[in-house]
Design a protein around this motif. Sequence first.
Motif, PDB file in Angstrom:
ATOM      1  N   PRO A 127       0.855  -1.111   0.089  1.00 59.88           N
ATOM      2  CA  PRO A 127       0.044  -0.053  -0.028  1.00 59.88           C
ATOM      3  C   PRO A 127       0.818   1.458  -0.026  1.00 59.88           C
ATOM      4  O   PRO A 127       1.647   1.297   1.005  1.00 59.88           O
ATOM      5  CB  PRO A 127      -0.760  -0.113   1.189  1.00 59.88           C
ATOM      6  CG  PRO A 127      -0.422  -1.436   2.095  1.00 59.88           C
ATOM      7  CD  PRO A 127       0.520  -2.170   1.127  1.00 59.88           C
ATOM      8  N   PRO A 128       0.755   2.105  -1.013  1.00 61.60           N
ATOM      9  CA  PRO A 128       1.644   3.353  -1.140  1.00 61.60           C
ATOM     10  C   PRO A 128       1.482   4.261   0.260  1.00 61.60           C
ATOM     11  O   PRO A 128       2.357   5.090   0.334  1.00 61.60           O
ATOM     12  CB  PRO A 128       0.879   3.924  -2.199  1.00 61.60           C
ATOM     13  CG  PRO A 128      -0.334   3.394  -2.694  1.00 61.60           C
ATOM     14  CD  PRO A 128      -0.449   1.984  -1.965  1.00 61.60           C
ATOM     15  N   PHE A 129       0.284   4.329   0.916  1.00 55.58           N
ATOM     16  CA  PHE A 129      -0.050   5.356   1.894  1.00 55.58           C
ATOM     17  C   PHE A 129       0.477   4.646   3.190  1.00 55.58           C
ATOM     18  O   PHE A 129       0.607   5.183   4.287  1.00 55.58           O
ATOM     19  CB  PHE A 129      -1.602   5.519   2.157  1.00 55.58           C
ATOM     20  CG  PHE A 129      -2.323   4.347   2.110  1.00 55.58           C
ATOM     21  CD1 PHE A 129      -2.694   3.363   3.169  1.00 55.58           C
ATOM     22  CD2 PHE A 129      -3.022   3.896   0.651  1.00 55.58           C
ATOM     23  CE1 PHE A 129      -3.396   2.350   2.832  1.00 55.58           C
ATOM     24  CE2 PHE A 129      -3.855   3.057   0.626  1.00 55.58           C
ATOM     25  CZ  PHE A 129      -3.975   2.108   1.835  1.00 55.58           C
ATOM     26  N   ALA A 130       0.741   3.403   3.131  1.00 59.80           N
ATOM     27  CA  ALA A 130       1.579   2.669   4.578  1.00 59.80           C
ATOM     28  C   ALA A 130       3.099   2.493   4.260  1.00 59.80           C
ATOM     29  O   ALA A 130       3.502   1.575   3.559  1.00 59.80           O
ATOM     30  CB  ALA A 130       0.801   1.325   4.720  1.00 59.80           C
ATOM     31  N   ASN A 131       3.855   3.440   4.985  1.00 58.20           N
ATOM     32  CA  ASN A 131       5.242   3.255   4.864  1.00 58.20           C
ATOM     33  C   ASN A 131       5.736   2.090   5.193  1.00 58.20           C
ATOM     34  O   ASN A 131       5.527   1.612   6.179  1.00 58.20           O
ATOM     35  CB  ASN A 131       5.712   4.547   5.820  1.00 58.20           C
ATOM     36  CG  ASN A 131       5.428   5.731   5.330  1.00 58.20           C
ATOM     37  OD1 ASN A 131       5.045   6.221   4.370  1.00 58.20           O
ATOM     38  ND2 ASN A 131       5.396   6.905   6.410  1.00 58.20           N
ATOM     39  N   VAL A 148      -6.215   7.424  11.844  1.00 50.94           N
ATOM     40  CA  VAL A 148      -4.608   7.434  12.208  1.00 50.94           C
ATOM     41  C   VAL A 148      -3.949   8.173  11.188  1.00 50.94           C
ATOM     42  O   VAL A 148      -4.180   7.841  10.003  1.00 50.94           O
ATOM     43  CB  VAL A 148      -4.050   5.972  12.476  1.00 50.94           C
ATOM     44  CG1 VAL A 148      -2.454   6.120  12.704  1.00 50.94           C
ATOM     45  CG2 VAL A 148      -4.935   5.431  13.533  1.00 50.94           C
ATOM     46  N   PRO A 149      -3.130   9.081  11.454  1.00 46.97           N
ATOM     47  CA  PRO A 149      -2.613  10.005  10.529  1.00 46.97           C
ATOM     48  C   PRO A 149      -1.699   9.541   9.494  1.00 46.97           C
ATOM     49  O   PRO A 149      -1.931   9.880   8.299  1.00 46.97           O
ATOM     50  CB  PRO A 149      -1.817  11.279  11.395  1.00 46.97           C
ATOM     51  CG  PRO A 149      -1.683  10.622  12.626  1.00 46.97           C
ATOM     52  CD  PRO A 149      -2.870   9.613  12.721  1.00 46.97           C
ATOM     53  N   GLU A 150      -0.907   8.363   9.852  1.00 47.41           N
ATOM     54  CA  GLU A 150       0.070   7.850   8.883  1.00 47.41           C
ATOM     55  C   GLU A 150       0.230   6.549   8.874  1.00 47.41           C
ATOM     56  O   GLU A 150       0.638   5.913  10.065  1.00 47.41           O
ATOM     57  CB  GLU A 150       1.415   8.793   8.953  1.00 47.41           C
ATOM     58  CG  GLU A 150       2.031   9.174   7.799  1.00 47.41           C
ATOM     59  CD  GLU A 150       3.238  10.046   7.903  1.00 47.41           C
ATOM     60  OE1 GLU A 150       4.401   9.416   7.855  1.00 47.41           O
ATOM     61  OE2 GLU A 150       3.152  11.146   8.349  1.00 47.41           O
ATOM     62  N   GLY A 151       0.619   6.051   7.876  1.00 50.02           N
ATOM     63  CA  GLY A 151       1.103   4.649   7.929  1.00 50.02           C
ATOM     64  C   GLY A 151       0.316   3.487   8.099  1.00 50.02           C
ATOM     65  O   GLY A 151       0.675   2.449   8.231  1.00 50.02           O
TER      66      GLY A 151
END
Length: 104
Positions: A26-30, A46-49
């Motif tokens: 997933p490109p949005f989950a680092n 959750v803001p990120e990842g």
Amino acid sequence: MMPTELNFQCSLCDFKSPYDYFGSKPPFANAVVLLEKAYVLKDPFVPEGRHITVGSHCSVCKRAVCAGQDCSLFYTKRFCLPCVKKHFNEFPQEIQQELEKKGS
Ligand SMILES: [Zn+2]
Ligand SMILES: [Zn+2]
């Protein structure tokens, strides 16, 4: 033009959910690499990842199944429950016991 909303529909239960991405990275989950190709939803709280796996495809019969315990099992690969039952004896004992505990 309106973006088409992507929707995942489980083939075994009524579960339905929009998803943002299908695949294993997933490109949005680092730096997250999933063990399977799955339908992934960005976690809006959750803001990120963070991500939620809503469902995937059974590795045997290829039907779409949600990640719910009553519909699929992940053991090195995704299996829908009908396929788990069909191949029950091929799973290791710990998984068999786990399934029997659920008493389906
Ligand atoms: Zn389901
Ligand atoms: Zn299956």
